[in-house]
Design a protein around this motif. Structure first.
Motif, PDB file in Angstrom:
ATOM      1  N   HIS A  40      40.648  46.395  25.976  1.00 55.21           N
ATOM      2  CA  HIS A  40      41.698  47.327  25.537  1.00 55.21           C
ATOM      3  C   HIS A  40      41.275  48.733  25.977  1.00 55.21           C
ATOM      4  O   HIS A  40      40.700  49.504  25.211  1.00 55.21           O
ATOM      5  N   PHE A  41      41.604  49.044  27.223  1.00 56.41           N
ATOM      6  CA  PHE A  41      41.096  50.284  27.824  1.00 56.41           C
ATOM      7  C   PHE A  41      41.804  51.514  27.261  1.00 56.41           C
ATOM      8  O   PHE A  41      43.041  51.579  27.248  1.00 56.41           O
ATOM      9  N   ALA A  42      41.012  52.489  26.811  1.00 58.72           N
ATOM     10  CA  ALA A  42      41.571  53.789  26.441  1.00 58.72           C
ATOM     11  C   ALA A  42      42.105  54.446  27.729  1.00 58.72           C
ATOM     12  O   ALA A  42      41.646  54.133  28.819  1.00 58.72           O
ATOM     13  N   PRO A  43      43.081  55.354  27.594  1.00 57.36           N
ATOM     14  CA  PRO A  43      43.677  55.897  26.373  1.00 57.36           C
ATOM     15  C   PRO A  43      44.894  55.117  25.869  1.00 57.36           C
ATOM     16  O   PRO A  43      45.390  55.390  24.790  1.00 57.36           O
ATOM     17  N   ILE A  44      45.382  54.149  26.659  1.00 55.47           N
ATOM     18  CA  ILE A  44      46.548  53.377  26.231  1.00 55.47           C
ATOM     19  C   ILE A  44      46.111  52.250  25.307  1.00 55.47           C
ATOM     20  O   ILE A  44      46.883  51.745  24.516  1.00 55.47           O
ATOM     21  N   PHE A  45      44.837  51.864  25.439  1.00 57.47           N
ATOM     22  CA  PHE A  45      44.261  50.771  24.656  1.00 57.47           C
ATOM     23  C   PHE A  45      44.966  49.451  24.924  1.00 57.47           C
ATOM     24  O   PHE A  45      45.160  48.635  24.021  1.00 57.47           O
ATOM     25  N   ASN A  46      45.348  49.243  26.188  1.00 57.27           N
ATOM     26  CA  ASN A  46      45.886  47.949  26.615  1.00 57.27           C
ATOM     27  C   ASN A  46      45.061  47.446  27.793  1.00 57.27           C
ATOM     28  O   ASN A  46      43.954  47.923  28.039  1.00 57.27           O
ATOM     29  N   GLY A  47      45.587  46.475  28.543  1.00 58.25           N
ATOM     30  CA  GLY A  47      44.805  45.869  29.614  1.00 58.25           C
ATOM     31  C   GLY A  47      44.976  46.511  30.973  1.00 58.25           C
ATOM     32  O   GLY A  47      44.520  45.950  31.980  1.00 58.25           O
ATOM     33  N   THR A  48      45.628  47.670  31.053  1.00 53.84           N
ATOM     34  CA  THR A  48      45.805  48.348  32.335  1.00 53.84           C
ATOM     35  C   THR A  48      44.545  49.142  32.658  1.00 53.84           C
ATOM     36  O   THR A  48      44.173  50.042  31.915  1.00 53.84           O
ATOM     37  N   VAL A  49      43.902  48.771  33.768  1.00 48.98           N
ATOM     38  CA  VAL A  49      42.532  49.203  34.033  1.00 48.98           C
ATOM     39  C   VAL A  49      42.484  50.611  34.619  1.00 48.98           C
ATOM     40  O   VAL A  49      43.042  50.871  35.672  1.00 48.98           O
ATOM     41  N   PRO A  50      41.777  51.527  33.938  1.00 46.82           N
ATOM     42  CA  PRO A  50      41.588  52.871  34.475  1.00 46.82           C
ATOM     43  C   PRO A  50      40.468  52.881  35.510  1.00 46.82           C
ATOM     44  O   PRO A  50      39.676  51.939  35.579  1.00 46.82           O
ATOM     45  N   PRO A  51      40.385  53.920  36.355  1.00 44.29           N
ATOM     46  CA  PRO A  51      41.238  55.114  36.349  1.00 44.29           C
ATOM     47  C   PRO A  51      42.442  55.012  37.270  1.00 44.29           C
ATOM     48  O   PRO A  51      43.266  55.926  37.319  1.00 44.29           O
ATOM     49  N   ASN A  52      42.579  53.905  38.019  1.00 43.31           N
ATOM     50  CA  ASN A  52      43.688  53.786  38.965  1.00 43.31           C
ATOM     51  C   ASN A  52      44.948  53.235  38.317  1.00 43.31           C
ATOM     52  O   ASN A  52      46.054  53.452  38.823  1.00 43.31           O
ATOM     53  N   PHE A  53      44.803  52.485  37.210  1.00 45.89           N
ATOM     54  CA  PHE A  53      45.932  51.946  36.460  1.00 45.89           C
ATOM     55  C   PHE A  53      46.885  51.159  37.359  1.00 45.89           C
ATOM     56  O   PHE A  53      48.106  51.236  37.218  1.00 45.89           O
ATOM     57  N   SER A  54      46.315  50.375  38.269  1.00 44.45           N
ATOM     58  CA  SER A  54      47.122  49.616  39.231  1.00 44.45           C
ATOM     59  C   SER A  54      47.236  48.142  38.870  1.00 44.45           C
ATOM     60  O   SER A  54      47.953  47.390  39.522  1.00 44.45           O
ATOM     61  N   GLU A  55      46.541  47.707  37.821  1.00 47.26           N
ATOM     62  CA  GLU A  55      46.540  46.299  37.446  1.00 47.26           C
ATOM     63  C   GLU A  55      46.435  46.159  35.926  1.00 47.26           C
ATOM     64  O   GLU A  55      45.656  46.859  35.287  1.00 47.26           O
ATOM     65  N   THR A  56      47.229  45.257  35.381  1.00 46.71           N
ATOM     66  CA  THR A  56      47.151  44.945  33.962  1.00 46.71           C
ATOM     67  C   THR A  56      46.527  43.567  33.804  1.00 46.71           C
ATOM     68  O   THR A  56      47.054  42.576  34.312  1.00 46.71           O
ATOM     69  N   GLU A  57      45.402  43.505  33.117  1.00 48.24           N
ATOM     70  CA  GLU A  57      44.638  42.267  33.029  1.00 48.24           C
ATOM     71  C   GLU A  57      45.212  41.293  32.010  1.00 48.24           C
ATOM     72  O   GLU A  57      45.819  41.684  31.010  1.00 48.24           O
ATOM     73  N   LEU A  58      44.994  40.012  32.287  1.00 48.42           N
ATOM     74  CA  LEU A  58      45.280  38.946  31.335  1.00 48.42           C
ATOM     75  C   LEU A  58      43.947  38.349  30.904  1.00 48.42           C
ATOM     76  O   LEU A  58      42.996  38.311  31.685  1.00 48.42           O
ATOM     77  N   GLU A  59      43.889  37.884  29.672  1.00 46.12           N
ATOM     78  CA  GLU A  59      42.643  37.345  29.134  1.00 46.12           C
ATOM     79  C   GLU A  59      42.893  36.006  28.461  1.00 46.12           C
ATOM     80  O   GLU A  59      44.002  35.708  28.000  1.00 46.12           O
ATOM     81  N   SER A  60      41.849  35.206  28.410  1.00 42.01           N
ATOM     82  CA  SER A  60      41.859  33.968  27.646  1.00 42.01           C
ATOM     83  C   SER A  60      40.831  34.099  26.540  1.00 42.01           C
ATOM     84  O   SER A  60      39.626  34.181  26.806  1.00 42.01           O
ATOM     85  N   ILE A  61      41.287  34.168  25.292  1.00 41.67           N
ATOM     86  CA  ILE A  61      40.360  34.447  24.191  1.00 41.67           C
ATOM     87  C   ILE A  61      40.294  33.320  23.165  1.00 41.67           C
ATOM     88  O   ILE A  61      39.495  33.389  22.233  1.00 41.67           O
ATOM     89  N   GLY A  62      41.130  32.289  23.326  1.00 41.28           N
ATOM     90  CA  GLY A  62      41.034  31.134  22.429  1.00 41.28           C
ATOM     91  C   GLY A  62      41.751  31.298  21.114  1.00 41.28           C
ATOM     92  O   GLY A  62      41.216  30.962  20.053  1.00 41.28           O
ATOM     93  N   VAL A  63      42.983  31.798  21.157  1.00 40.49           N
ATOM     94  CA  VAL A  63      43.758  31.993  19.923  1.00 40.49           C
ATOM     95  C   VAL A  63      44.130  30.644  19.318  1.00 40.49           C
ATOM     96  O   VAL A  63      44.645  29.757  20.014  1.00 40.49           O
ATOM     97  N   PRO A  64      43.877  30.453  18.014  1.00 39.71           N
ATOM     98  CA  PRO A  64      44.139  29.145  17.392  1.00 39.71           C
ATOM     99  C   PRO A  64      45.623  28.902  17.127  1.00 39.71           C
ATOM    100  O   PRO A  64      46.437  29.828  17.106  1.00 39.71           O
ATOM    101  N   LEU A  65      45.940  27.626  16.901  1.00 38.45           N
ATOM    102  CA  LEU A  65      47.319  27.226  16.626  1.00 38.45           C
ATOM    103  C   LEU A  65      47.799  27.759  15.282  1.00 38.45           C
ATOM    104  O   LEU A  65      48.918  28.250  15.141  1.00 38.45           O
TER     105      LEU A  65
END
Length: 574
Positions: free
Chosen positions: A449-474
């Motif tokens: 969760h990258f600051a300053p937006i605290f989402n997956g858009t990677v600074p400092p170029n902000f050209s890609e928004t990441e997806l993650e696999s974290i194992g969320v339960p049913l």
């Protein structure tokens, strides 16, 4: 006797750019040389010693390499996670990671063989040699200011978080190396400064920054660093632009006059949009978009508007696990424009595309763009507004753009935290500040969760928004079972993308319960327990490609409370 005088030797003056390139090439060569030494070393301790020296030289090259060759820099500094590129169903590429982060983990893993380490080292050397062979800097003066700004932002938003030093946590030591290099770059361009005091202020500020970075990772005050150093340096950059009389040809993700990373004026919103229009964000268009956003006539049964699922008082969510007939939680629209993909699985590439998908969804508007256009045309109030704003009759594209423009206006950056880090007030508690420092440091939250937006858009170029696999339960009562939603996999059927979801913003998180793509957690305490235990792995869920570290964070009860208190102060001021 008369003797002939020898002509004086002619000295060719060396330009700033030539000095910069010479320093850059020396850094690349030294990086490569020490990587070769790893291949020759017989003991792990010697391998690690040469790795550290090589890594330090690599960090010296970072300001230039990351600017002039972004893709290769990213490859050399990528996390130890399978890389997947999905352009479309016929063009899917998977590649094993390599480079420095991977090597750092390999050198600390007893199960990794010498051959595996050598393969990574050789691949890293080959890529660096390719870069070295093709190096010919062609930078203008405004490029120098951009690369300084990129590196200042990179250190603040990823460097000091431990993002690229996952095992050794050498982030602060490496940041010192980077800042010493920034000082060298500023010194090379001394002749560009008309104001001697401005040049001296740069040197003083960089020395202070280096001194303050000489600190241990766990207790480093990241809040104070950004507030007192990062923002000061952004101000110096704006002053330098004026002093050098720089005219930027365009705006990148960060506005050229940005003096804060946490401000409504920080970002160039057009950069995040595929709709280029100089009038995109005027008040009239926002008002039109808001009217359309709240208009139920756009749905086939005239019983649903965008606002049906996105309530203003809930930061544009709906407070439900999932809206009726939907199987995913409704995400916030605040700050959603500051990303490069949309929906939980990232299937849309723009807000305009997201609007089209909602219109066509049988469980939402259950309509089509042509029917939507006719519904708008039937309201005489809209016709004149579209003509005045777009200088055209109502059409599908303009309807979608008006709604998207309204959504793009929902980035306020006026939370309690924003006001404090921008020196507009002094009201943060010790717990809230400590929570931010934990979030950005020991708890490793900000590595996804990258600051300053605290989402997956990677600074400092902000050209890609990441997806993650974290194992969320049913379900919270059956938390050893993985949720059945396969996420990104459903788009292209890429096996390695099962259970991958986009990293959402945590801004306004106090208003957007329940949490996760399936709304499984009602409270932030439950969310923090999930992360503190290592995500799905801590619940006994085995995922081959879990991107979240599987080890427990070992956060104390008070540390968890501090992080939650910080997240709660990210709510926008209505």
């Amino acid at each position: 006797m008369i003797t002939a005088c020898k002509p004086e030797k002619e000295y060719k003056s060396v330009s700033n750019l030539e000095l910069l390139e010479e320093r850059y090439v020396i850094g690349l060569d030294s990086t490569i040389e020490n990587l070769y030494s790893i291949l020759l070393a017989k003991k792990v301790n010697d391998q690690l010693k040469f790795y550290l020296v090589s890594r330090d030289y690599f960090k010296k090259t970072e300001p230039l390499l990351a600017f002039v060759d972004k893709h290769n820099f990213k490859s050399l500094n990528q996390p130890n996670i399978l890389k997947v590129e999905e352009e479309d169903a016929t063009d899917i590429k998977e590649s094993s990671p390599f480079g420095f982060q991977v090597l750092e983990e390999q050198l600390h893993d007893n199960e990794v063989t010498k051959d595996e380490i050598n393969r990574n080292v050789n691949r890293t050397i080959s890529r660096l040699k390719l870069i070295r062979a093709n190096t010919k800097l062609k930078l203008k003066e405004y490029h120098v200011l951009w690369l300084l700004r990129d590196e200042i932002a990179r250190v603040a938003l990823t460097g000091i978080t431990g993002f690229d030093s996952p095992v050794l946590e050498r982030s602060l030591k490496e940041a010192i190396i980077v800042y010493k290099e920034l000082k060298e770059i500023v010194s090379i361009y001394k002749s560009n400064f008309k104001r001697e005091d401005l040049y001296n202020n740069w040197l003083i500020e960089l020395d202070k920054t280096i001194a303050d970075l000489n600190h241990d990772f766990a207790s480093f005050d990241r809040y104070k660093f950004i507030k007192n150093h990062t923002h000061k340096q952004l101000e110096l950059l704006v002053n330098t632009k004026e002093d050098w009389n720089i005219q930027f040809p365009l705006e990148l993700a960060l506005n050229n006059d940005a003096t804060s990373l946490f401000s409504k004026s920080t970002f160039n919103i057009i950069y995040f949009s595929d709709h280029i229009d100089k009038t995109s964000y005027n008040e009239e268009k926002i008002a039109l978009g808001k009217a359309l956003f709240n208009d139920k006539n756009l749905s086939v049964n005239t019983d649903m508007s965008c606002a049906t699922c996105h309530h203003n008082d809930k930061a544009f969510t709906d407070g439900l696990k999932a809206f009726p007939k939907q199987f995913r939680n409704t995400p916030t629209l605040t700050y959603s424009s500051l990303q490069k993909s949309f929906f939980h699985d990232g299937r849309a590439g723009s807000l305009e595309g997201q609007v089209a998908a909602v219109v066509k969804n049988a469980n939402e508007f259950h309509s089509d763009l042509e029917t939507m256009k006719k519904a708008v045309e039937s309201d005489s109030n809209y016709a004149s507004k579209f003509q005045n704003i777009y200088k055209a009759n109502i059409n599908q594209n303009n309807i979608r753009n008006a709604i998207a423009t309204y959504v793009r206006s929902l980035n306020q950056f006026n939370s309690k935290f924003d006001k404090n880090i921008n020196n507009l007030e002094n009201t943060l508690s010790e717990s809230e500040i400590n929570g931010f420092n934990l979030f950005m440091g020991t708890a490793k939250c900000a590595t996804c969760h990258f600051a300053p937006i605290f989402n997956g858009t990677v600074p400092p170029n902000f050209s890609e928004t990441e997806l993650e696999s974290i194992g969320v339960p049913l379900d919270i009562s059956q938390d050893s079972l993985i949720d059945t939603d396969l996420g990104r996999y459903n788009l292209f059927k890429t096996e390695s993308r099962k259970h991958f979801f986009k990293t959402p913003t945590i801004r306004n998180i106090a208003l957007t319960s329940p949490y996760m793509h399936n709304g499984v957690y009602k409270t932030l305490e439950e969310v923090m327990e999930f992360y503190n235990n290592g995500g799905g792995s801590g619940l006994g869920i085995s995922l081959e490609h879990q991107t979240l570290p599987t080890d427990s964070l070992n956060l104390t009860e008070n540390q968890v409370k501090d992080i939650i208190n910080f997240m709660n102060c990210l709510s926008d001021d209505k």
